[in-house]
Design a protein around this motif. Structure first.
Motif, PDB file in Angstrom:
ATOM      1  N   GLU A   1       0.824  -1.212   0.000  1.00  0.00           N
ATOM      2  CA  GLU A   1       0.000   0.000   0.000  1.00  0.00           C
ATOM      3  C   GLU A   1       0.856   1.260   0.000  1.00  0.00           C
ATOM      4  O   GLU A   1       0.591   2.212  -0.750  1.00  0.00           O
ATOM      5  N   THR A   2       1.912   1.283   0.836  1.00  0.00           N
ATOM      6  CA  THR A   2       2.714   2.503   0.997  1.00  0.00           C
ATOM      7  C   THR A   2       3.846   2.601  -0.014  1.00  0.00           C
ATOM      8  O   THR A   2       4.377   3.694  -0.264  1.00  0.00           O
ATOM      9  N   ARG A   3       4.277   1.449  -0.550  1.00  0.00           N
ATOM     10  CA  ARG A   3       5.436   1.371  -1.455  1.00  0.00           C
ATOM     11  C   ARG A   3       6.696   1.917  -0.782  1.00  0.00           C
ATOM     12  O   ARG A   3       7.575   2.455  -1.432  1.00  0.00           O
ATOM     13  N   SER A   4       6.750   1.707   0.563  1.00  0.00           N
ATOM     14  CA  SER A   4       7.901   2.221   1.312  1.00  0.00           C
ATOM     15  C   SER A   4       8.108   1.387   2.570  1.00  0.00           C
ATOM     16  O   SER A   4       7.163   1.192   3.344  1.00  0.00           O
ATOM     17  N   PHE A   5       9.353   0.914   2.774  1.00  0.00           N
ATOM     18  CA  PHE A   5       9.683   0.210   4.009  1.00  0.00           C
ATOM     19  C   PHE A   5       9.644   1.184   5.189  1.00  0.00           C
ATOM     20  O   PHE A   5       9.194   0.832   6.283  1.00  0.00           O
ATOM     21  N   THR A   6      10.140   2.395   4.962  1.00  0.00           N
ATOM     22  CA  THR A   6      10.192   3.385   6.044  1.00  0.00           C
ATOM     23  C   THR A   6       8.797   3.742   6.526  1.00  0.00           C
ATOM     24  O   THR A   6       8.509   3.766   7.735  1.00  0.00           O
ATOM     25  N   ARG A   7       7.902   4.055   5.570  1.00  0.00           N
ATOM     26  CA  ARG A   7       6.535   4.427   5.944  1.00  0.00           C
ATOM     27  C   ARG A   7       5.805   3.256   6.580  1.00  0.00           C
ATOM     28  O   ARG A   7       5.056   3.418   7.545  1.00  0.00           O
ATOM     29  N   SER A   8       6.032   2.056   6.090  1.00  0.00           N
ATOM     30  CA  SER A   8       5.403   0.858   6.668  1.00  0.00           C
ATOM     31  C   SER A   8       5.856   0.639   8.107  1.00  0.00           C
ATOM     32  O   SER A   8       5.057   0.279   8.981  1.00  0.00           O
ATOM     33  N   ALA A   9       7.143   0.864   8.354  1.00  0.00           N
ATOM     34  CA  ALA A   9       7.663   0.724   9.718  1.00  0.00           C
ATOM     35  C   ALA A   9       6.968   1.700  10.659  1.00  0.00           C
ATOM     36  O   ALA A   9       6.635   1.350  11.805  1.00  0.00           O
ATOM     37  N   GLN A  10       6.707   2.930  10.194  1.00  0.00           N
ATOM     38  CA  GLN A  10       6.021   3.926  11.016  1.00  0.00           C
ATOM     39  C   GLN A  10       4.581   3.504  11.309  1.00  0.00           C
ATOM     40  O   GLN A  10       4.105   3.616  12.438  1.00  0.00           O
ATOM     41  N   LEU A  11       3.893   3.014  10.283  1.00  0.00           N
ATOM     42  CA  LEU A  11       2.486   2.623  10.453  1.00  0.00           C
ATOM     43  C   LEU A  11       2.339   1.402  11.352  1.00  0.00           C
ATOM     44  O   LEU A  11       1.347   1.274  12.083  1.00  0.00           O
ATOM     45  N   LEU A  12       3.308   0.503  11.299  1.00  0.00           N
ATOM     46  CA  LEU A  12       3.230  -0.743  12.073  1.00  0.00           C
ATOM     47  C   LEU A  12       3.976  -0.652  13.403  1.00  0.00           C
ATOM     48  O   LEU A  12       4.047  -1.644  14.135  1.00  0.00           O
ATOM     49  N   PHE A  13       4.507   0.529  13.688  1.00  0.00           N
ATOM     50  CA  PHE A  13       5.225   0.758  14.952  1.00  0.00           C
ATOM     51  C   PHE A  13       6.374  -0.250  15.136  1.00  0.00           C
ATOM     52  O   PHE A  13       6.552  -0.858  16.198  1.00  0.00           O
TER      53      PHE A  13
ATOM     54  N   THR B   1      10.679  -1.060  13.785  1.00  0.00           N
ATOM     55  CA  THR B   1      11.880  -0.463  13.173  1.00  0.00           C
ATOM     56  C   THR B   1      11.961  -0.910  11.722  1.00  0.00           C
ATOM     57  O   THR B   1      11.387  -1.945  11.334  1.00  0.00           O
ATOM     58  N   GLN B   2      12.702  -0.141  10.933  1.00  0.00           N
ATOM     59  CA  GLN B   2      12.846  -0.502   9.523  1.00  0.00           C
ATOM     60  C   GLN B   2      13.568  -1.826   9.371  1.00  0.00           C
ATOM     61  O   GLN B   2      13.257  -2.617   8.476  1.00  0.00           O
ATOM     62  N   SER B   3      14.526  -2.101  10.254  1.00  0.00           N
ATOM     63  CA  SER B   3      15.252  -3.382  10.182  1.00  0.00           C
ATOM     64  C   SER B   3      14.315  -4.551  10.468  1.00  0.00           C
ATOM     65  O   SER B   3      14.433  -5.627   9.869  1.00  0.00           O
ATOM     66  N   ALA B   4      13.333  -4.342  11.391  1.00  0.00           N
ATOM     67  CA  ALA B   4      12.375  -5.404  11.692  1.00  0.00           C
ATOM     68  C   ALA B   4      11.476  -5.676  10.492  1.00  0.00           C
ATOM     69  O   ALA B   4      11.155  -6.836  10.185  1.00  0.00           O
ATOM     70  N   ILE B   5      11.091  -4.613   9.785  1.00  0.00           N
ATOM     71  CA  ILE B   5      10.277  -4.769   8.581  1.00  0.00           C
ATOM     72  C   ILE B   5      11.056  -5.540   7.516  1.00  0.00           C
ATOM     73  O   ILE B   5      10.529  -6.450   6.860  1.00  0.00           O
ATOM     74  N   THR B   6      12.319  -5.196   7.358  1.00  0.00           N
ATOM     75  CA  THR B   6      13.163  -5.894   6.380  1.00  0.00           C
ATOM     76  C   THR B   6      13.288  -7.368   6.719  1.00  0.00           C
ATOM     77  O   THR B   6      13.182  -8.239   5.842  1.00  0.00           O
ATOM     78  N   MET B   7      13.483  -7.674   8.000  1.00  0.00           N
ATOM     79  CA  MET B   7      13.614  -9.068   8.423  1.00  0.00           C
ATOM     80  C   MET B   7      12.317  -9.842   8.186  1.00  0.00           C
ATOM     81  O   MET B   7      12.350 -11.011   7.776  1.00  0.00           O
ATOM     82  N   GLN B   8      11.178  -9.203   8.421  1.00  0.00           N
ATOM     83  CA  GLN B   8       9.894  -9.877   8.204  1.00  0.00           C
ATOM     84  C   GLN B   8       9.698 -10.199   6.719  1.00  0.00           C
ATOM     85  O   GLN B   8       9.224 -11.283   6.371  1.00  0.00           O
ATOM     86  N   MET B   9      10.055  -9.261   5.861  1.00  0.00           N
ATOM     87  CA  MET B   9       9.918  -9.512   4.431  1.00  0.00           C
ATOM     88  C   MET B   9      10.848 -10.636   3.982  1.00  0.00           C
ATOM     89  O   MET B   9      10.478 -11.483   3.160  1.00  0.00           O
ATOM     90  N   GLN B  10      12.057 -10.667   4.508  1.00  0.00           N
ATOM     91  CA  GLN B  10      12.976 -11.754   4.176  1.00  0.00           C
ATOM     92  C   GLN B  10      12.422 -13.101   4.619  1.00  0.00           C
ATOM     93  O   GLN B  10      12.524 -14.105   3.904  1.00  0.00           O
ATOM     94  N   LYS B  11      11.804 -13.123   5.794  1.00  0.00           N
ATOM     95  CA  LYS B  11      11.225 -14.362   6.312  1.00  0.00           C
ATOM     96  C   LYS B  11      10.065 -14.818   5.435  1.00  0.00           C
ATOM     97  O   LYS B  11       9.931 -16.022   5.132  1.00  0.00           O
TER      98      LYS B  11
END
Length: 296
Positions: free
Chosen positions: A18-30, A32-42
């Motif tokens: 929806e956001t087309r952004s890891f940074t914005r997604s991290a903000q919406l999901l409360f 960190t950006q590294s946690a978002i990256t790790m979730q996508m890798q998983k």
């Protein structure tokens, strides 16, 4: 071997889509950006393919990502619906029913017993008041359901059954044909009281209210004393009293409807179940109901 996909991973993926952004997604999901990256890798490891790629400053979905998106959205919708539904059932673990004292004492106990045996975790709260007050509380959301009498000409909720309105008195009751009829009943606002007085007035029969009470036990005691009579639904005639229709020049009485009114929240499963019990337990009856055997 297929693996279960965690909904948290799908929610992260859907947010990125929806956001087309890891940074914005991290903000919406409360997160960190590294946690978002790790979730996508998983998630990509589970599915064995790349789901996103970077194009300039935005994130785009791969063909596999585009294929996954509608499934992810549907799984998340179902996940949220299940949680909302179950939590809603817990929030509605109390059913608030408004009715009159006679219905609460005579008509409802057997229905309540059957319902609570099947639904032990649901609390039933019965509010006794006159019909107009209960309907007003229903409109305000203070009650979930109202059980009340209505006249044949009224369109009030759903009719459960018709009831004969009858004159009830003690076996020793005596009223002179020219004497005012001594009455007892609920206070002003009761349909049966209104119909009783209306019938007397239409037949030019004098009357006087001797005793009025919100308690059906008190009203029944007054009837059984032999000093007063009252117009009641046939199924609420007290044990030990007689139906005295046609005696002492008393006028005939109309039928009434026992009606149920429901609140606007038709998604309340507990209320829906109790509503079905009401319809089954208070359906059409013939003759004087065994439910009326009230022991004072």
């Amino acid at each position: 071997m297929l693996q279960n996909i965690e909904t948290s991973l799908l929610r992260t993926f859907a947010t990125i889509a929806e956001t087309r952004s890891f940074t914005r997604s991290a903000q919406l999901l409360f997160r960190t950006q590294s946690a978002i990256t790790m979730q996508m890798q998983k998630l990509e490891d589970v599915l064995g393919c790349k789901l996103t790629y970077k194009s300039g400053r935005t994130i785009q979905l791969t063909n596999e990502g585009e294929a996954l998106l509608p499934y992810a959205l549907e799984i998340l919708r179902l996940n949220d619906a299940v949680q909302s539904d179950i939590k809603s059932m817990r929030r509605h673990s109390e059913i608030r029913v408004g009715t009159s004292d006679d219905y609460a004492v005579i008509l409802l106990p057997r229905v309540l017993e059957a319902f609570t045996l099947e639904n032990p975790d649901i609390t039933m709260t019965i509010h006794c008041s006159n019909r107009d007050q209960n309907i007003e509380k229903l409109k305000k959301g203070e009650l979930d359901m109202v059980l009340a009498p209505s006249t044949l000409g009224e369109q009030l909720g759903e009719t459960l059954r018709l009831e004969r309105l009858v004159w009830a008195g003690a076996p020793e009751t005596q009223i002179g044909h020219d004497a005012p009829v001594p009455l007892t009943g609920f206070p002003v606002g009761c349909i049966c009281r209104d119909l009783m007085i209306q019938s007397l007035n239409q037949n030019n029969r004098q009357w006087r209210f001797v005793y009025s009470s919100n308690s059906i036990v008190s009203i029944h005691s007054a009837i059984l004393s032999g000093r007063v009579v009252s117009a009641v639904e046939e199924s609420t005639v007290p044990a030990g009293a007689d139906i005295i229709d046609g005696k002492f020049g008393l006028p005939s009485l109309p039928q009434v409807k026992i009606s149920v009114l429901r609140g606007t929240d038709r998604s309340n499963r507990a209320c829906n179940r109790f509503y079905e019990h009401l319809k089954a337990g208070l359906g059409p009856v013939s003759g004087r109901s065994a439910e009326a055997r009230l022991v004072s």
